[in-house]
Design an enzyme around this catalytic site. Structure first.
Site, PDB file in Angstrom:
ATOM      1  N   ASN A   1       1.690   2.695  -8.725  1.00 40.59           N
ATOM      2  CA  ASN A   1       0.832   1.504  -8.752  1.00 40.59           C
ATOM      3  C   ASN A   1      -0.611   1.983  -8.938  1.00 40.59           C
ATOM      4  O   ASN A   1      -1.215   2.489  -8.009  1.00 40.59           O
ATOM      5  CB  ASN A   1       1.004   0.740  -7.428  1.00 40.59           C
ATOM      6  CG  ASN A   1       0.040  -0.424  -7.307  1.00 40.59           C
ATOM      7  OD1 ASN A   1      -0.599  -0.821  -8.275  1.00 40.59           O
ATOM      8  ND2 ASN A   1      -0.061  -0.980  -6.103  1.00 40.59           N
ATOM      9  N   TRP A   2      -1.111   1.814 -10.147  1.00 41.52           N
ATOM     10  CA  TRP A   2      -2.441   2.345 -10.459  1.00 41.52           C
ATOM     11  C   TRP A   2      -3.562   1.478  -9.889  1.00 41.52           C
ATOM     12  O   TRP A   2      -4.734   1.849  -9.968  1.00 41.52           O
ATOM     13  CB  TRP A   2      -2.616   2.472 -11.973  1.00 41.52           C
ATOM     14  CG  TRP A   2      -1.706   3.468 -12.632  1.00 41.52           C
ATOM     15  CD1 TRP A   2      -0.836   4.330 -11.997  1.00 41.52           C
ATOM     16  CD2 TRP A   2      -1.567   3.731 -14.037  1.00 41.52           C
ATOM     17  NE1 TRP A   2      -0.181   5.098 -12.931  1.00 41.52           N
ATOM     18  CE2 TRP A   2      -0.617   4.755 -14.192  1.00 41.52           C
ATOM     19  CE3 TRP A   2      -2.161   3.203 -15.176  1.00 41.52           C
ATOM     20  CZ2 TRP A   2      -0.237   5.254 -15.436  1.00 41.52           C
ATOM     21  CZ3 TRP A   2      -1.801   3.697 -16.428  1.00 41.52           C
ATOM     22  CH2 TRP A   2      -0.846   4.714 -16.555  1.00 41.52           C
ATOM     23  N   LYS A   3      -3.239   0.278  -9.419  1.00 43.32           N
ATOM     24  CA  LYS A   3      -4.257  -0.653  -8.892  1.00 43.32           C
ATOM     25  C   LYS A   3      -5.365  -0.859  -9.944  1.00 43.32           C
ATOM     26  O   LYS A   3      -5.037  -0.988 -11.115  1.00 43.32           O
ATOM     27  CB  LYS A   3      -4.784  -0.136  -7.552  1.00 43.32           C
ATOM     28  CG  LYS A   3      -3.619   0.189  -6.605  1.00 43.32           C
ATOM     29  CD  LYS A   3      -4.022   0.405  -5.204  1.00 43.32           C
ATOM     30  CE  LYS A   3      -2.772   0.718  -4.384  1.00 43.32           C
ATOM     31  NZ  LYS A   3      -3.039   0.823  -2.967  1.00 43.32           N
TER      32      LYS A   3
ATOM     33  N   HIS B   1       2.016  -7.724  -3.008  1.00 46.07           N
ATOM     34  CA  HIS B   1       1.347  -6.505  -2.541  1.00 46.07           C
ATOM     35  C   HIS B   1       0.312  -6.884  -1.486  1.00 46.07           C
ATOM     36  O   HIS B   1      -0.362  -7.910  -1.593  1.00 46.07           O
ATOM     37  CB  HIS B   1       0.686  -5.778  -3.712  1.00 46.07           C
ATOM     38  CG  HIS B   1       0.201  -4.421  -3.310  1.00 46.07           C
ATOM     39  ND1 HIS B   1      -0.973  -4.242  -2.613  1.00 46.07           N
ATOM     40  CD2 HIS B   1       0.757  -3.195  -3.450  1.00 46.07           C
ATOM     41  CE1 HIS B   1      -1.126  -2.940  -2.363  1.00 46.07           C
ATOM     42  NE2 HIS B   1      -0.083  -2.289  -2.855  1.00 46.07           N
TER      43      HIS B   1
ATOM     44  N   GLU C   1      -2.593  -5.945  -0.862  1.00 42.14           N
ATOM     45  CA  GLU C   1      -3.978  -6.158  -1.317  1.00 42.14           C
ATOM     46  C   GLU C   1      -4.123  -7.530  -1.972  1.00 42.14           C
ATOM     47  O   GLU C   1      -5.181  -8.159  -1.860  1.00 42.14           O
ATOM     48  CB  GLU C   1      -4.392  -5.025  -2.276  1.00 42.14           C
ATOM     49  CG  GLU C   1      -4.659  -3.737  -1.498  1.00 42.14           C
ATOM     50  CD  GLU C   1      -4.425  -2.454  -2.279  1.00 42.14           C
ATOM     51  OE1 GLU C   1      -4.299  -2.504  -3.511  1.00 42.14           O
ATOM     52  OE2 GLU C   1      -4.373  -1.395  -1.626  1.00 42.14           O
TER      53      GLU C   1
ATOM     54  N   GLU D   1       5.934  -1.534   2.682  1.00 38.26           N
ATOM     55  CA  GLU D   1       4.633  -0.874   2.660  1.00 38.26           C
ATOM     56  C   GLU D   1       3.830  -1.270   3.898  1.00 38.26           C
ATOM     57  O   GLU D   1       3.151  -2.312   3.888  1.00 38.26           O
ATOM     58  CB  GLU D   1       3.843  -1.301   1.418  1.00 38.26           C
ATOM     59  CG  GLU D   1       4.486  -0.896   0.117  1.00 38.26           C
ATOM     60  CD  GLU D   1       3.440  -0.701  -0.976  1.00 38.26           C
ATOM     61  OE1 GLU D   1       3.356   0.406  -1.491  1.00 38.26           O
ATOM     62  OE2 GLU D   1       2.697  -1.642  -1.266  1.00 38.26           O
TER      63      GLU D   1
ATOM     64  N   GLY E   1      -3.289   3.709   1.497  1.00 40.66           N
ATOM     65  CA  GLY E   1      -4.586   4.307   1.205  1.00 40.66           C
ATOM     66  C   GLY E   1      -5.288   4.922   2.405  1.00 40.66           C
ATOM     67  O   GLY E   1      -6.472   5.212   2.345  1.00 40.66           O
TER      68      GLY E   1
ATOM     69  N   SER F   1       0.518   5.861   1.362  1.00 36.48           N
ATOM     70  CA  SER F   1       0.072   7.253   1.472  1.00 36.48           C
ATOM     71  C   SER F   1       1.162   8.263   1.158  1.00 36.48           C
ATOM     72  O   SER F   1       1.278   9.299   1.815  1.00 36.48           O
ATOM     73  CB  SER F   1      -0.532   7.511   2.856  1.00 36.48           C
ATOM     74  OG  SER F   1      -1.701   6.740   3.028  1.00 36.48           O
TER      75      SER F   1
ATOM     76  N   GLY G   1       0.675   4.816  -4.683  1.00 36.47           N
ATOM     77  CA  GLY G   1      -0.646   4.381  -5.138  1.00 36.47           C
ATOM     78  C   GLY G   1      -1.475   5.555  -5.597  1.00 36.47           C
ATOM     79  O   GLY G   1      -1.288   6.091  -6.697  1.00 36.47           O
ATOM     80  N   GLY G   2      -2.387   6.011  -4.749  1.00 42.30           N
ATOM     81  CA  GLY G   2      -3.355   7.057  -5.097  1.00 42.30           C
ATOM     82  C   GLY G   2      -2.758   8.262  -5.802  1.00 42.30           C
ATOM     83  O   GLY G   2      -3.289   8.713  -6.830  1.00 42.30           O
TER      84      GLY G   2
END
Ligand code: PGA
Length: 257
Positions: free
Chosen positions: A10-12, A95, A97, A172, A178, A217, A238-239
């Site tokens: 997930n590149w956000k 999600h 966010e 999640e 994150g 994470s 993610g990251g």
């Protein structure tokens, strides 16, 4: 039961240019060619066509990060599921966010889920508890409450059981996203078992085999315990998915069970 082995990056809201997104996609395409894991990437919506084109002959599936709860009409800023269908395999819904910054509640997430599935997409329903809910020991109740409207909508809409084949859950924990603080394999397994209970409770048992991913994470350093002990079918990353060498190092460790 053999596990599905899925990893989705997930590149956000990254990277900032189409050129950088295409480059990241190509790197994923090259490394995924050697893997038997199902690999996907979820780029920002604006870059989906370019990323899809770059990955056309690869094994990497493209996902949307979000979708509208309505099929069409006067909904400024929204992207309808049928617009995504030609260019993606699936889409994330719910999600944390999007729940937090764009005000999605469980009812709207359920509508998004059905829109995505109706349009023929795979839908990855994200659920997870906040840190205060985790500390209060209410994780299972929180997740059951998040899952109930989605599963009820799914049972009502999925008359022939075909939609359920494209339904994936991502667990999640919000406190892990994150933050560099991931769930342990043991905690994840306990929660995933509770999620499977909810699925059986709110939805016919024949669908209890929905794939469940873990996200929060995830790094090459911490996935061994989660993969061996977490009771999951893969990861939503993610990251670490923005660094090609980390992304591949994650799914290279996902050996068949
Ligand atoms: P993270 O994000 O891996 O950067 O924690 C996961 C996600 O939000 O899907």
């Amino acid at each position: 039961m053999t596990r599905a082995r899925i990893v989705i990056g997930n590149w956000k809201m990254n990277p900032l240019t189409a050129a950088a997104a295409t480059q990241l996609a190509r790197a994923a395409g090259e490394t995924a060619a050697r893997s038997t894991v199902r690999v996907g990437v979820a780029p920002p919506a604006l870059f989906i066509p370019a990323v899809s084109e770059a990955l056309r002959d690869s094994k990497v599936a493209v996902y949307g990060q979000d979708v509208s709860w309505e099929a069409k009409g006067a909904f400024t800023g929204q992207i309808a599921a049928p617009m995504l269908t030609p260019v993606v395999t699936g889409v994330l819904v719910g999600h944390s966010e999007v729940r937090r910054y764009l005000g999605d509640d469980d009812e709207r997430v359920a509508k998004k889920l059905i829109q995505a599935l109706r349009a023929g997409l795979e839908a990855v329903l994200c659920v997870g508890e906040r840190e205060d809910e985790y500390d209060a020991g209410t994780t299972e109740d929180v997740l059951a409450a998040q899952l109930a409207p989605a599963l009820a909508a799914l049972s009502a809409a999925d008359a022939d059981g075909r939609m359920s084949e494209r339904f994936v859950i991502a667990y999640e924990p919000v406190w892990a996203i994150g933050t560099g603080r991931n769930a342990t394999g043991a905690t994840c397994a306990e929660t995933v078992a509770a999620i499977r209970d909810s699925v059986v409770r709110f939805w016919p048992p024949r669908h209890a085999s929905a794939a469940i991913l873990y996200g929060g994470s995830v790094t090459p350093e911490n996935i061994a315990d989660l993969w061996s002990n977490g009771g999951i079918d893969g990861f939503l990353v993610g990251g670490a998915s923005l660094d090609s060498s980390k992304f591949v190092a994650i799914y290279e460790q996902m050996r068949p069970a």
